[in-house]
Design a protein around this motif. Structure first.
Motif, PDB file in Angstrom:
ATOM      1  N   SER A  40      51.036  25.056  40.259  1.00 14.03           N
ATOM      2  CA  SER A  40      49.894  25.663  39.624  1.00 14.03           C
ATOM      3  C   SER A  40      49.075  26.554  39.770  1.00 14.03           C
ATOM      4  O   SER A  40      48.118  26.892  39.619  1.00 14.03           O
ATOM      5  CB  SER A  40      48.900  24.551  41.225  1.00 14.03           C
ATOM      6  OG  SER A  40      48.919  24.637  42.711  1.00 14.03           O
ATOM      7  N   LYS A  41      50.476  27.612  40.892  1.00 13.26           N
ATOM      8  CA  LYS A  41      50.087  28.681  40.980  1.00 13.26           C
ATOM      9  C   LYS A  41      51.437  30.035  40.279  1.00 13.26           C
ATOM     10  O   LYS A  41      52.224  30.586  40.145  1.00 13.26           O
ATOM     11  CB  LYS A  41      49.859  29.479  42.431  1.00 13.26           C
ATOM     12  CG  LYS A  41      48.673  28.671  42.912  1.00 13.26           C
ATOM     13  CD  LYS A  41      47.049  29.576  42.430  1.00 13.26           C
ATOM     14  CE  LYS A  41      46.568  29.264  43.572  1.00 13.26           C
ATOM     15  NZ  LYS A  41      44.541  30.233  43.043  1.00 13.26           N
ATOM     16  N   PRO A  42      51.126  29.421  38.909  1.00 14.17           N
ATOM     17  CA  PRO A  42      52.060  30.829  37.987  1.00 14.17           C
ATOM     18  C   PRO A  42      51.269  31.940  37.749  1.00 14.17           C
ATOM     19  O   PRO A  42      51.200  32.921  39.503  1.00 14.17           O
ATOM     20  CB  PRO A  42      51.375  30.352  36.475  1.00 14.17           C
ATOM     21  CG  PRO A  42      49.462  30.087  36.125  1.00 14.17           C
ATOM     22  CD  PRO A  42      49.243  29.247  37.508  1.00 14.17           C
ATOM     23  N   SER A  43      52.058  32.648  36.870  1.00 15.27           N
ATOM     24  CA  SER A  43      51.671  34.482  37.802  1.00 15.27           C
ATOM     25  C   SER A  43      50.972  35.204  37.754  1.00 15.27           C
ATOM     26  O   SER A  43      49.601  34.578  36.830  1.00 15.27           O
ATOM     27  CB  SER A  43      53.293  35.547  36.472  1.00 15.27           C
ATOM     28  OG  SER A  43      54.306  34.869  36.844  1.00 15.27           O
ATOM     29  N   SER A  44      50.375  35.932  38.849  1.00 15.14           N
ATOM     30  CA  SER A  44      49.142  36.462  38.231  1.00 15.14           C
ATOM     31  C   SER A  44      49.262  38.210  38.092  1.00 15.14           C
ATOM     32  O   SER A  44      50.067  37.926  37.405  1.00 15.14           O
ATOM     33  CB  SER A  44      48.418  36.726  40.310  1.00 15.14           C
ATOM     34  OG  SER A  44      48.849  35.370  40.883  1.00 15.14           O
ATOM     35  N   SER A  45      48.222  38.859  37.638  1.00 18.24           N
ATOM     36  CA  SER A  45      47.595  39.904  36.412  1.00 18.24           C
ATOM     37  C   SER A  45      47.385  41.152  38.213  1.00 18.24           C
ATOM     38  O   SER A  45      45.843  40.492  38.794  1.00 18.24           O
ATOM     39  CB  SER A  45      46.955  39.006  35.544  1.00 18.24           C
ATOM     40  OG  SER A  45      47.394  39.010  35.738  1.00 18.24           O
ATOM     41  N   PHE A  46      47.892  41.519  37.661  1.00 16.69           N
ATOM     42  CA  PHE A  46      46.485  43.138  38.425  1.00 16.69           C
ATOM     43  C   PHE A  46      46.523  44.202  37.654  1.00 16.69           C
ATOM     44  O   PHE A  46      46.503  44.125  36.814  1.00 16.69           O
ATOM     45  CB  PHE A  46      47.627  43.800  39.889  1.00 16.69           C
ATOM     46  CG  PHE A  46      47.824  42.449  40.286  1.00 16.69           C
ATOM     47  CD1 PHE A  46      47.770  42.882  41.467  1.00 16.69           C
ATOM     48  CD2 PHE A  46      49.043  41.985  40.435  1.00 16.69           C
ATOM     49  CE1 PHE A  46      47.665  41.330  42.450  1.00 16.69           C
ATOM     50  CE2 PHE A  46      49.830  40.597  41.264  1.00 16.69           C
ATOM     51  CZ  PHE A  46      49.045  40.793  42.803  1.00 16.69           C
ATOM     52  N   SER A  47      45.436  44.797  38.722  1.00 19.29           N
ATOM     53  CA  SER A  47      44.373  45.943  37.465  1.00 19.29           C
ATOM     54  C   SER A  47      45.273  47.265  37.254  1.00 19.29           C
ATOM     55  O   SER A  47      46.925  47.304  37.929  1.00 19.29           O
ATOM     56  CB  SER A  47      43.299  46.715  38.331  1.00 19.29           C
ATOM     57  OG  SER A  47      43.556  47.103  38.987  1.00 19.29           O
ATOM     58  N   PRO A  48      45.275  48.330  36.290  1.00 18.36           N
ATOM     59  CA  PRO A  48      45.733  48.726  35.735  1.00 18.36           C
ATOM     60  C   PRO A  48      46.597  50.253  36.830  1.00 18.36           C
ATOM     61  O   PRO A  48      47.479  50.373  36.705  1.00 18.36           O
ATOM     62  CB  PRO A  48      45.208  49.377  34.456  1.00 18.36           C
ATOM     63  CG  PRO A  48      44.083  48.334  33.906  1.00 18.36           C
ATOM     64  CD  PRO A  48      43.907  47.888  34.348  1.00 18.36           C
ATOM     65  N   VAL A  49      45.322  50.260  37.442  1.00 16.81           N
ATOM     66  CA  VAL A  49      45.579  51.375  38.050  1.00 16.81           C
ATOM     67  C   VAL A  49      45.315  50.558  39.597  1.00 16.81           C
ATOM     68  O   VAL A  49      44.473  49.720  40.191  1.00 16.81           O
ATOM     69  CB  VAL A  49      44.151  52.034  37.694  1.00 16.81           C
ATOM     70  CG1 VAL A  49      44.019  53.023  38.961  1.00 16.81           C
ATOM     71  CG2 VAL A  49      43.919  52.745  36.491  1.00 16.81           C
ATOM     72  N   ALA A  50      46.131  51.127  40.770  1.00 16.49           N
ATOM     73  CA  ALA A  50      45.790  50.994  42.166  1.00 16.49           C
ATOM     74  C   ALA A  50      45.048  52.304  42.750  1.00 16.49           C
ATOM     75  O   ALA A  50      45.470  53.387  42.370  1.00 16.49           O
ATOM     76  CB  ALA A  50      47.313  50.949  42.550  1.00 16.49           C
ATOM     77  N   VAL A  51      44.352  51.900  43.641  1.00 17.37           N
ATOM     78  CA  VAL A  51      43.682  53.510  44.423  1.00 17.37           C
ATOM     79  C   VAL A  51      43.525  53.517  45.644  1.00 17.37           C
ATOM     80  O   VAL A  51      43.431  52.262  45.882  1.00 17.37           O
ATOM     81  CB  VAL A  51      42.536  53.839  43.907  1.00 17.37           C
ATOM     82  CG1 VAL A  51      42.026  53.082  42.248  1.00 17.37           C
ATOM     83  CG2 VAL A  51      41.549  52.685  44.695  1.00 17.37           C
ATOM     84  N   THR A  52      43.556  54.413  46.416  1.00 14.71           N
ATOM     85  CA  THR A  52      43.844  54.985  47.544  1.00 14.71           C
ATOM     86  C   THR A  52      42.973  55.058  48.297  1.00 14.71           C
ATOM     87  O   THR A  52      41.586  54.973  47.281  1.00 14.71           O
ATOM     88  CB  THR A  52      44.249  56.306  48.078  1.00 14.71           C
ATOM     89  OG1 THR A  52      43.477  56.920  47.746  1.00 14.71           O
ATOM     90  CG2 THR A  52      45.539  56.647  48.162  1.00 14.71           C
ATOM     91  N   PRO A  53      42.409  54.374  49.580  1.00  8.89           N
ATOM     92  CA  PRO A  53      40.271  53.305  49.691  1.00  8.89           C
ATOM     93  C   PRO A  53      39.959  54.520  50.021  1.00  8.89           C
ATOM     94  O   PRO A  53      38.542  55.208  49.679  1.00  8.89           O
ATOM     95  CB  PRO A  53      40.848  53.591  51.368  1.00  8.89           C
ATOM     96  CG  PRO A  53      42.056  52.444  51.318  1.00  8.89           C
ATOM     97  CD  PRO A  53      43.075  53.607  50.714  1.00  8.89           C
ATOM     98  N   ASP A  54      40.213  56.394  49.792  1.00  9.96           N
ATOM     99  CA  ASP A  54      39.267  56.964  49.828  1.00  9.96           C
ATOM    100  C   ASP A  54      39.032  57.109  48.475  1.00  9.96           C
ATOM    101  O   ASP A  54      37.329  57.330  48.707  1.00  9.96           O
ATOM    102  CB  ASP A  54      39.657  58.849  50.443  1.00  9.96           C
ATOM    103  CG  ASP A  54      41.224  58.842  49.364  1.00  9.96           C
ATOM    104  OD1 ASP A  54      42.289  58.447  49.446  1.00  9.96           O
ATOM    105  OD2 ASP A  54      40.944  60.094  48.678  1.00  9.96           O
ATOM    106  N   GLU A  55      39.164  56.788  47.400  1.00 17.19           N
ATOM    107  CA  GLU A  55      38.140  56.968  46.346  1.00 17.19           C
ATOM    108  C   GLU A  55      37.316  55.862  46.213  1.00 17.19           C
ATOM    109  O   GLU A  55      35.892  56.616  44.973  1.00 17.19           O
ATOM    110  CB  GLU A  55      39.412  56.517  44.998  1.00 17.19           C
ATOM    111  CG  GLU A  55      40.432  57.374  44.827  1.00 17.19           C
ATOM    112  CD  GLU A  55      40.154  58.452  44.173  1.00 17.19           C
ATOM    113  OE1 GLU A  55      39.307  58.482  43.403  1.00 17.19           O
ATOM    114  OE2 GLU A  55      40.623  60.174  44.437  1.00 17.19           O
ATOM    115  N   LEU A  56      37.088  55.296  46.825  1.00 16.34           N
ATOM    116  CA  LEU A  56      35.755  54.408  46.933  1.00 16.34           C
ATOM    117  C   LEU A  56      34.634  55.154  47.839  1.00 16.34           C
ATOM    118  O   LEU A  56      34.029  54.390  48.224  1.00 16.34           O
ATOM    119  CB  LEU A  56      35.638  53.134  47.381  1.00 16.34           C
ATOM    120  CG  LEU A  56      37.169  51.971  46.465  1.00 16.34           C
ATOM    121  CD1 LEU A  56      37.395  50.666  46.972  1.00 16.34           C
ATOM    122  CD2 LEU A  56      36.455  51.949  45.408  1.00 16.34           C
ATOM    123  N   GLY A  57      34.922  55.847  48.586  1.00 13.74           N
ATOM    124  CA  GLY A  57      33.911  56.513  49.521  1.00 13.74           C
ATOM    125  C   GLY A  57      32.961  56.092  50.296  1.00 13.74           C
ATOM    126  O   GLY A  57      33.574  54.859  50.823  1.00 13.74           O
TER     127      GLY A  57
END
Length: 328
Positions: A191-208
């Motif tokens: 019931s849990k097939p392959s997942s997807s993730f965003s094109p970009v991963a960011v370091t936490p500091d990018e979120l201010g």
């Protein structure tokens, strides 16, 4: 920093450094070829990448490319660990209420988790191929963190130091297969097939200041077939923050570098913000009308998941996928 993995024909892809505005990218083979190589030696390699990242954003690097999200694999095309939690307990409470089940009090103090398949993630702009509409196809819009090596028994306070990257997630679920699997008493699998993730991963500091208390204080926006489906705020009603989730996973075993730990479906008590999965909307319909009226996804349906900063710019790029019939 912002990082991506381009499809270069190899299983683990090519690590790319991406500009803050998601317009430029550059390969960094002198530092690391893949995202996993970077995480394996994060303390050594990330300062070198940070220096290059500053130069990239200042327009001082040569041999840059126009960043293209359609060339991206998931930042980790495969991973040693993908563990998904359920940090928004109001979502769990709602689902159980709709089927007339009480919720144990321990759900508020001890997070739920399942071990997801991590050997093959779907690229963020690729089709979701599935064998049948009868399986109850659903998306789940989430956030995930990526850690370095985490020791067993890490405290919640120290767990925060091990969070190195954040990504968006589409945790695909097959709702009509879930009850039969859970009834066996051994958890999710088919019931849990392959997942997807965003094109970009960011370091936490990018979120201010939008990254506080190990939470992302921004709406996660989901569109279904071009129409807004939901934009609940990921920092609101999050019962367990990411530090708590990491500490929970590491209670009885160490976590290897590059481990991905998910938040579970983003959900707010304020239902005017909409939902992050079809199951939640259907449960609200059951509570209100006695039956669901929103169907699960059908072949041809498209889901888009994205997060914008305060200026309206995309932070992670977009997961944008169509469900199609698997012909293999």
């Amino acid at each position: 920093m912002k990082l991506a993995t381009y499809n270069n024909g190899r299983r683990d892809g090519q690590l790319m450094l991406v500009s803050r505005d998601l317009t430029k990218a550059v390969a960094v083979p002198a530092i690391a070829h893949t995202m996993q190589q970077l995480l394996d030696a994060w303390d050594l390699l990330s300062p070198q990448l940070t220096e290059l990242y500053d130069a990239l954003n200042d327009g001082q690097l040569e041999n840059t490319l126009e960043f293209d999200e359609t060339k991206c694999l998931s930042p980790f095309p495969r991973a040693f660990q993908w563990a998904d939690g359920s940090a928004y307990v109001n979502h769990v409470e709602l689902v159980r209420k709709a089927r007339g089940a009480d919720m144990p009090e321990t759900f508020w103090t001890d997070p739920l988790f399942y071990q997801g398949g991590s050997d093959s993630f779907i690229p963020p702009r690729s089709n979701i191929e599935l064998g049948s509409e009868d399986w109850g196809i659903d998306f789940e819009s989430e956030i995930a963190v990526v850690t370095d090596d985490v020791p067993m028994g890490v405290s919640t306070d120290n767990a925060a130091k091990h969070i190195k990257l954040l990504m968006l997630v589409n945790d695909v679920s097959l709702r009509n297969l879930i009850p039969g699997e859970l009834a066996k008493g051994f958890g999710f699998f088919q019931s849990k097939p392959s997942s997807s993730f965003s094109p970009v991963a960011v370091t936490p500091d990018e979120l201010g200041d939008r990254w506080q208390d190990s939470k992302v204080h921004l709406p996660l926006i989901t569109h279904l077939n071009g129409e807004l489906f939901g934009k609940p705020n990921a920092g609101v009603d999050m019962t367990f923050n990411f530090s708590q989730l990491v500490a929970h996973v590491a209670k009885t075993r160490p976590i290897g570098a590059g481990a991905i730990i998910g938040s579970g479906t983003i959900s707010n008590y304020d239902r005017s913000a909409g939902s992050s999965c079809l199951a939640e909307k259907r449960m609200l319909e059951v509570i209100a009308d006695g039956k669901p009226s929103t169907p699960f996804m059908r072949f041809g349906d498209r889901v888009r998941i994205e997060m914008l900063d305060d200026k309206g710019d995309s932070i992670f790029g977009a997961i944008d996928q169509q469900v199609v019939e698997y012909k293999g």
